[in-house]
Design a protein around this motif. Structure first.
Motif, PDB file in Angstrom:
ATOM      1  N   UNK A  10      -7.991  21.590   5.180  1.00  0.00           N
ATOM      2  CA  UNK A  10      -6.528  21.543   5.057  1.00  0.00           C
ATOM      3  C   UNK A  10      -6.054  21.703   3.623  1.00  0.00           C
ATOM      4  N   UNK A  11      -6.984  21.865   2.689  1.00  0.00           N
ATOM      5  CA  UNK A  11      -6.635  22.013   1.266  1.00  0.00           C
ATOM      6  C   UNK A  11      -5.806  20.832   0.750  1.00  0.00           C
ATOM      7  N   UNK A  12      -6.238  19.653   1.110  1.00  0.00           N
ATOM      8  CA  UNK A  12      -5.509  18.468   0.668  1.00  0.00           C
ATOM      9  C   UNK A  12      -6.453  17.434   0.060  1.00  0.00           C
ATOM     10  N   UNK A  13      -5.914  16.660  -0.858  1.00  0.00           N
ATOM     11  CA  UNK A  13      -6.611  15.514  -1.421  1.00  0.00           C
ATOM     12  C   UNK A  13      -5.652  14.335  -1.347  1.00  0.00           C
ATOM     13  N   UNK A  14      -6.187  13.166  -1.046  1.00  0.00           N
ATOM     14  CA  UNK A  14      -5.354  11.984  -0.865  1.00  0.00           C
ATOM     15  C   UNK A  14      -5.851  10.837  -1.727  1.00  0.00           C
ATOM     16  N   UNK A  15      -4.938   9.918  -1.982  1.00  0.00           N
ATOM     17  CA  UNK A  15      -5.281   8.701  -2.713  1.00  0.00           C
ATOM     18  C   UNK A  15      -4.660   7.536  -1.954  1.00  0.00           C
ATOM     19  N   UNK A  16      -5.499   6.768  -1.294  1.00  0.00           N
ATOM     20  CA  UNK A  16      -5.050   5.569  -0.599  1.00  0.00           C
ATOM     21  C   UNK A  16      -5.045   4.425  -1.600  1.00  0.00           C
ATOM     22  N   UNK A  17      -3.885   3.807  -1.782  1.00  0.00           N
ATOM     23  CA  UNK A  17      -3.745   2.757  -2.783  1.00  0.00           C
ATOM     24  C   UNK A  17      -3.368   1.457  -2.080  1.00  0.00           C
ATOM     25  N   UNK A  18      -4.245   0.494  -2.153  1.00  0.00           N
ATOM     26  CA  UNK A  18      -4.023  -0.822  -1.530  1.00  0.00           C
ATOM     27  C   UNK A  18      -3.929  -1.896  -2.608  1.00  0.00           C
ATOM     28  N   UNK A  19      -3.411  -3.036  -2.216  1.00  0.00           N
ATOM     29  CA  UNK A  19      -3.287  -4.180  -3.141  1.00  0.00           C
ATOM     30  C   UNK A  19      -2.645  -3.752  -4.449  1.00  0.00           C
ATOM     31  N   UNK A  20      -1.560  -3.038  -4.343  1.00  0.00           N
ATOM     32  CA  UNK A  20      -0.906  -2.507  -5.534  1.00  0.00           C
ATOM     33  C   UNK A  20      -0.370  -3.609  -6.434  1.00  0.00           C
ATOM     34  N   UNK A  21      -0.417  -3.340  -7.733  1.00  0.00           N
ATOM     35  CA  UNK A  21       0.030  -4.280  -8.759  1.00  0.00           C
ATOM     36  C   UNK A  21       1.133  -3.628  -9.581  1.00  0.00           C
TER      37      UNK A  21
ATOM     38  N   UNK B 277       0.831  -1.206   0.000  1.00  0.00           N
ATOM     39  CA  UNK B 277       0.000   0.000   0.000  1.00  0.00           C
ATOM     40  C   UNK B 277       0.862   1.252   0.000  1.00  0.00           C
ATOM     41  N   UNK B 278       0.306   2.302  -0.551  1.00  0.00           N
ATOM     42  CA  UNK B 278       0.886   3.650  -0.478  1.00  0.00           C
ATOM     43  C   UNK B 278      -0.255   4.641  -0.342  1.00  0.00           C
ATOM     44  N   UNK B 279       0.056   5.759   0.282  1.00  0.00           N
ATOM     45  CA  UNK B 279      -0.913   6.844   0.372  1.00  0.00           C
ATOM     46  C   UNK B 279      -0.297   8.093  -0.226  1.00  0.00           C
ATOM     47  N   UNK B 280      -0.904   8.566  -1.309  1.00  0.00           N
ATOM     48  CA  UNK B 280      -0.464   9.806  -1.944  1.00  0.00           C
ATOM     49  C   UNK B 280      -1.249  10.980  -1.369  1.00  0.00           C
ATOM     50  N   UNK B 281      -0.566  12.095  -1.225  1.00  0.00           N
ATOM     51  CA  UNK B 281      -1.216  13.318  -0.778  1.00  0.00           C
ATOM     52  C   UNK B 281      -0.897  14.444  -1.749  1.00  0.00           C
ATOM     53  N   UNK B 282      -1.802  15.397  -1.814  1.00  0.00           N
ATOM     54  CA  UNK B 282      -1.614  16.573  -2.672  1.00  0.00           C
ATOM     55  C   UNK B 282      -2.026  17.796  -1.873  1.00  0.00           C
ATOM     56  N   UNK B 283      -1.092  18.704  -1.683  1.00  0.00           N
ATOM     57  CA  UNK B 283      -1.361  19.938  -0.957  1.00  0.00           C
ATOM     58  C   UNK B 283      -1.562  21.071  -1.956  1.00  0.00           C
ATOM     59  N   UNK B 284      -2.683  21.763  -1.830  1.00  0.00           N
ATOM     60  CA  UNK B 284      -3.025  22.832  -2.768  1.00  0.00           C
ATOM     61  C   UNK B 284      -2.885  24.194  -2.105  1.00  0.00           C
ATOM     62  N   UNK B 285      -2.429  25.154  -2.884  1.00  0.00           N
ATOM     63  CA  UNK B 285      -2.348  26.538  -2.411  1.00  0.00           C
ATOM     64  C   UNK B 285      -2.583  27.477  -3.585  1.00  0.00           C
ATOM     65  N   UNK B 286      -3.001  28.705  -3.263  1.00  0.00           N
ATOM     66  CA  UNK B 286      -3.206  29.711  -4.295  1.00  0.00           C
ATOM     67  C   UNK B 286      -4.534  29.614  -5.011  1.00  0.00           C
ATOM     68  N   UNK B 287      -5.440  28.770  -4.537  1.00  0.00           N
ATOM     69  CA  UNK B 287      -6.774  28.641  -5.131  1.00  0.00           C
ATOM     70  C   UNK B 287      -7.780  28.385  -4.029  1.00  0.00           C
ATOM     71  N   UNK B 288      -9.055  28.648  -4.350  1.00  0.00           N
ATOM     72  CA  UNK B 288     -10.116  28.344  -3.392  1.00  0.00           C
ATOM     73  C   UNK B 288     -10.415  26.862  -3.535  1.00  0.00           C
ATOM     74  N   UNK B 289      -9.802  26.090  -2.665  1.00  0.00           N
ATOM     75  CA  UNK B 289      -9.796  24.644  -2.819  1.00  0.00           C
ATOM     76  C   UNK B 289     -11.207  24.068  -2.870  1.00  0.00           C
ATOM     77  N   UNK B 290     -12.081  24.559  -2.029  1.00  0.00           N
ATOM     78  CA  UNK B 290     -13.423  23.987  -1.936  1.00  0.00           C
ATOM     79  C   UNK B 290     -14.275  24.260  -3.168  1.00  0.00           C
ATOM     80  N   UNK B 291     -13.808  25.139  -4.066  1.00  0.00           N
ATOM     81  CA  UNK B 291     -14.522  25.413  -5.312  1.00  0.00           C
ATOM     82  C   UNK B 291     -14.122  24.432  -6.422  1.00  0.00           C
ATOM     83  N   UNK B 292     -13.101  23.633  -6.181  1.00  0.00           N
ATOM     84  CA  UNK B 292     -12.520  22.805  -7.228  1.00  0.00           C
ATOM     85  C   UNK B 292     -12.772  21.319  -7.008  1.00  0.00           C
TER      86      UNK B 292
END
Length: 123
Positions: free
Chosen positions: A76-87, A17-32
């Motif tokens: 927190x202006x973040x989006x994540x991707x939890x990836x399990x059972x990776x191939x 497994x891996x967990x990717x994170x993305x931190x956003x700045x400079x935009x109104x995150x909740x509008x996107x």
């Protein structure tokens, strides 16, 4: 200016497994709406997952549904991707992207992109 910064990539064995994170700045995150795309060597960039502004709706590539989970934290202006059972076929550079249109699957609908983070899955 708008910045999307991905983190969390790396080398993992198949089944891991891996967990990717993305931190956003400079935009109104909740509008996107937010999405994750990936690009393997010699292949076109492909949609992986997306999440609507309020997190009420999520969308997945068929081959990752049930293994990957996208989530967001608008405080927190973040989006994540939890990836399990990776191939091994999940090996690619993964990109975070943002858009204000209600287009989720097409990369052309996204306005802002991160630099990408490498995910390598060994067999």
């Amino acid at each position: 200016q708008v910045q999307l910064v991905e983190s969390g990539g790396g080398l993992v064995q198949a089944g891991g497994s891996l967990r990717l994170s993305c931190a956003a700045s400079g935009l109104t995150f909740s509008y996107h709406h937010m999405g994750w795309f990936r690009q393997a060597p010699g292949k076109e960039r492909e949609f992986v997952a997306a999440i609507s502004r309020s997190a009420s709706n999520t969308y997945y590539l068929d081959s990752v549904r049930g293994r990957f989970t996208i989530s967001r934290d608008n405080a927190k202006n973040t989006v994540s991707l939890q990836m399990n059972s990776l191939k091994p076929e999940d090996t690619a550079v993964y990109y975070c992207a943002a858009n204000r249109l209600s287009t989720y699957y097409s990369s052309s609908g996204y306005t802002y992109w991160g630099q990408g983070t490498q995910v390598t899955v060994s067999s």
